[in-house]
Design an enzyme around this catalytic site. Sequence first.
Site, PDB file in Angstrom:
ATOM      1  N   ARG A 105      -0.811  -3.773   9.953  1.00 38.39           N
ATOM      2  CA  ARG A 105       0.271  -2.960  10.479  1.00 38.39           C
ATOM      3  C   ARG A 105      -0.270  -1.661  11.094  1.00 38.39           C
ATOM      4  NH1 ARG A 105       5.129  -3.684   7.976  1.00 38.39           N
ATOM      5  NH2 ARG A 105       4.137  -3.865   5.942  1.00 38.39           N
ATOM      6  N   TYR A 106      -1.358  -1.144  10.551  1.00 40.43           N
ATOM      7  CA  TYR A 106      -1.937   0.126  11.006  1.00 40.43           C
ATOM      8  C   TYR A 106      -3.276  -0.171  11.677  1.00 40.43           C
ATOM      9  CZ  TYR A 106       1.331   1.939   7.502  1.00 40.43           C
ATOM     10  OH  TYR A 106       2.448   2.228   6.770  1.00 40.43           O
ATOM     11  N   ARG A 109      -6.675  -0.117   9.138  1.00 38.08           N
ATOM     12  CA  ARG A 109      -6.734  -0.753   7.823  1.00 38.08           C
ATOM     13  C   ARG A 109      -5.823  -1.970   7.797  1.00 38.08           C
ATOM     14  NH1 ARG A 109      -3.560   3.657   8.282  1.00 38.08           N
ATOM     15  NH2 ARG A 109      -1.851   4.129   6.843  1.00 38.08           N
ATOM     16  N   CYS A 118       0.047 -12.455 -10.456  1.00 39.17           N
ATOM     17  CA  CYS A 118      -0.064 -11.121 -11.055  1.00 39.17           C
ATOM     18  C   CYS A 118      -0.174 -11.286 -12.567  1.00 39.17           C
ATOM     19  CB  CYS A 118       1.186 -10.296 -10.756  1.00 39.17           C
ATOM     20  SG  CYS A 118       1.466 -10.031  -9.004  1.00 39.17           S
ATOM     21  N   CYS A 122       6.915  -7.794 -12.205  1.00 43.72           N
ATOM     22  CA  CYS A 122       7.789  -6.639 -12.314  1.00 43.72           C
ATOM     23  C   CYS A 122       9.139  -7.012 -11.728  1.00 43.72           C
ATOM     24  CB  CYS A 122       7.175  -5.473 -11.544  1.00 43.72           C
ATOM     25  SG  CYS A 122       5.425  -5.260 -11.951  1.00 43.72           S
ATOM     26  N   CYS A 125       9.847  -5.861  -8.079  1.00 49.88           N
ATOM     27  CA  CYS A 125       8.784  -6.088  -7.089  1.00 49.88           C
ATOM     28  C   CYS A 125       9.340  -6.364  -5.696  1.00 49.88           C
ATOM     29  CB  CYS A 125       7.932  -7.262  -7.527  1.00 49.88           C
ATOM     30  SG  CYS A 125       6.667  -7.702  -6.324  1.00 49.88           S
ATOM     31  N   ARG A 127       7.702  -7.855  -3.416  1.00 48.26           N
ATOM     32  CA  ARG A 127       7.234  -9.170  -2.973  1.00 48.26           C
ATOM     33  C   ARG A 127       7.722 -10.266  -3.925  1.00 48.26           C
ATOM     34  NH1 ARG A 127       1.713  -6.863  -1.785  1.00 48.26           N
ATOM     35  NH2 ARG A 127       1.871  -6.189   0.372  1.00 48.26           N
ATOM     36  N   ASP A 286      11.783  -0.354  -2.751  1.00 48.59           N
ATOM     37  CA  ASP A 286      12.122  -1.222  -1.615  1.00 48.59           C
ATOM     38  C   ASP A 286      13.279  -2.119  -2.038  1.00 48.59           C
ATOM     39  OD1 ASP A 286      10.005  -0.372   0.166  1.00 48.59           O
ATOM     40  OD2 ASP A 286       8.633  -1.380  -1.210  1.00 48.59           O
ATOM     41  N   ASP A 323       8.631   2.832   2.387  1.00 44.24           N
ATOM     42  CA  ASP A 323       8.187   1.841   3.365  1.00 44.24           C
ATOM     43  C   ASP A 323       9.404   1.486   4.196  1.00 44.24           C
ATOM     44  OD1 ASP A 323       5.907   0.276   4.222  1.00 44.24           O
ATOM     45  OD2 ASP A 323       5.360   0.274   2.094  1.00 44.24           O
ATOM     46  N   LYS A 330       4.919   3.399   6.234  1.00 45.93           N
ATOM     47  CA  LYS A 330       5.279   4.346   5.176  1.00 45.93           C
ATOM     48  C   LYS A 330       5.634   5.699   5.774  1.00 45.93           C
ATOM     49  CE  LYS A 330       2.338   2.145   1.767  1.00 45.93           C
ATOM     50  NZ  LYS A 330       1.873   1.116   2.732  1.00 45.93           N
TER      51      LYS A 330
HETATM   52  C1  LIG Z   1       0.961   0.307   2.500  1.00 46.90           C
HETATM   53  C2  LIG Z   1       0.153  -0.419   3.466  1.00 46.90           C
HETATM   54  C3  LIG Z   1      -1.153  -0.017   3.787  1.00 46.90           C
HETATM   55  C4  LIG Z   1      -1.820   1.160   3.119  1.00 46.90           C
HETATM   56  O1  LIG Z   1      -1.285   2.362   3.573  1.00 46.90           O
HETATM   57  P1  LIG Z   1      -1.918   3.741   3.092  1.00 46.90           P
HETATM   58  O2  LIG Z   1      -0.952   4.763   3.579  1.00 46.90           O
HETATM   59  O3  LIG Z   1      -3.266   3.837   3.739  1.00 46.90           O
HETATM   60  O4  LIG Z   1      -2.047   3.692   1.610  1.00 46.90           O
HETATM   61  C5  LIG Z   1      -1.844  -0.728   4.726  1.00 46.90           C
HETATM   62  N1  LIG Z   1      -1.288  -1.789   5.352  1.00 46.90           N
HETATM   63  C6  LIG Z   1      -0.039  -2.202   5.082  1.00 46.90           C
HETATM   64  C7  LIG Z   1       0.497  -3.373   5.805  1.00 46.90           C
HETATM   65  C8  LIG Z   1       0.734  -1.536   4.130  1.00 46.90           C
HETATM   66  O5  LIG Z   1       1.971  -1.969   3.869  1.00 46.90           O
HETATM   67  S1  SF4 Z   2       4.886  -5.030  -8.322  1.00 50.74           S
HETATM   68 FE1  SF4 Z   2       4.891  -7.179  -7.664  1.00 50.74          FE
HETATM   69  S2  SF4 Z   2       2.843  -7.515  -6.789  1.00 50.74           S
HETATM   70 FE2  SF4 Z   2       2.724  -5.661  -8.086  1.00 50.74          FE
HETATM   71  S3  SF4 Z   2       2.115  -6.413 -10.141  1.00 50.74           S
HETATM   72 FE3  SF4 Z   2       4.350  -6.271 -10.120  1.00 50.74          FE
HETATM   73  S4  SF4 Z   2       4.989  -8.377  -9.557  1.00 50.74           S
HETATM   74 FE4  SF4 Z   2       2.828  -8.179  -8.959  1.00 50.74          FE
END
Ligand SMILES: *Cc1c(COP(=O)(O)O)cnc(C)c1O
Ligand code: SF4
Length: 364
Positions: A105-106, A109, A118, A122, A125, A127, A286, A323, A330
């Site tokens: 996305r960025y 990174r 996991c 959670c 979560c 995801r 989220d 996010d 973010k």
């Molecule tokens: C959160 C996230 C990151 C990391 O973002 P930082 O601000 O550097 O911690 C990188 N890629 C994606 C897709 C993310 O959702």
């Molecule tokens: S927040 Fe989601 S991805 Fe992170 S440890 Fe918990 S269940 Fe796993």
Amino acid sequence: MPDGTPPRPGDKALGNTHRTLRSAADLAAAGLLPEAARPAVEQVAARYSIAVTSAVRALIDPADPADPIARQYLPDAAELVTSPRELADPIADAPFTPVPGVVHRYPDRALLKPLLACPVYCRFCFRREVVGPEGGLLNDAELAAALDWFARTSQVREAILTGGDPLMLSPRRLAQIIGRLSAMPHIEIIRLHSRVPVADPGRITPALLAALETEKALFLCLHANHAREFAPPARAALRRLAMAGVPLLGQSVLLRGVNDSAEALEALFRAMLANRVKPYYLHQLDRAPGTARFEVPIEEGRELLRALRGRVTGLAWPTYVLDLPGGGGKAPLGPEMAVAEAGGWRVAPPLGGPDHLHAPPETA
Ligand SMILES: *Cc1c(COP(=O)(O)O)cnc(C)c1O
Ligand code: SF4
């Protein structure tokens, strides 16, 4: 048991205390689920994964109906209700996936998700629709393709291993991935996001620490939401990581009934720092399906942070972030601090203004 002695999978001598609870029946047998709640939780279990490790179970007070540890991990009938504003992929990972297991996305990174398992699941979560013990482990060909993507994408300087939880991989697999990434000249930083040190500290073994050894800068970002998660086994695991030279960062989610008071946040950030973990992000929740009971409004989050400023060491201060739904990335949320009117200083309002979640900004 002594701090952090790792339970070995399949070691029958360890008995029930080291079993991870994975079903309504397991939770009922452990005294963590009243009979009356069981049918609803069975329905929840049909849709979302459940896991409560022995380390987490040891932290839960079954006599406290508002226990902040239980609230994070024990399924609830409320999860069966999805509100219209909740999204299956709230931060839109899917459109930013060039090859399976990668999210880019960025510019500098990208995420690598080698698996979706996991140590615990959670209840809040983001995801939750995809994580689980079964699916999601990249096969050899997919992992090779994901690593090839990193190798040919030279603008990416940082590989962020997440999932799922990368510390659920075998040390051999983890060493293989870290070795491949480390050999890429443009990769400067390898970051792992994990809940393992607090949720299953016995996994931080010498073999796992050896797998993290690299000449590149490797950071571990620990996910923890309550001071009580820093029990002696977790503290010992974090110490082992620190002694191995791994810088530790903390990320938390602001959660109703878990850490939604200035006192709880202060205790959490102080517990992190006392364990050499620098608070990095405090995430606004989220809106994943069935998570509404955890939401704290942004204005309240800002108030909580404002209450901490000045009272606790600046080292404890995380960036409060959201996010943006739809893949906007973010956005820092503030808090808006004193606007020094004397002296002519002004503080810019936070991105999008305070109400941008409820009324999306008009596009010009
Ligand atoms: C959160 C996230 C990151 C990391 O973002 P930082 O601000 O550097 O911690 C990188 N890629 C994606 C897709 C993310 O959702
Ligand atoms: S927040 Fe989601 S991805 Fe992170 S440890 Fe918990 S269940 Fe796993």
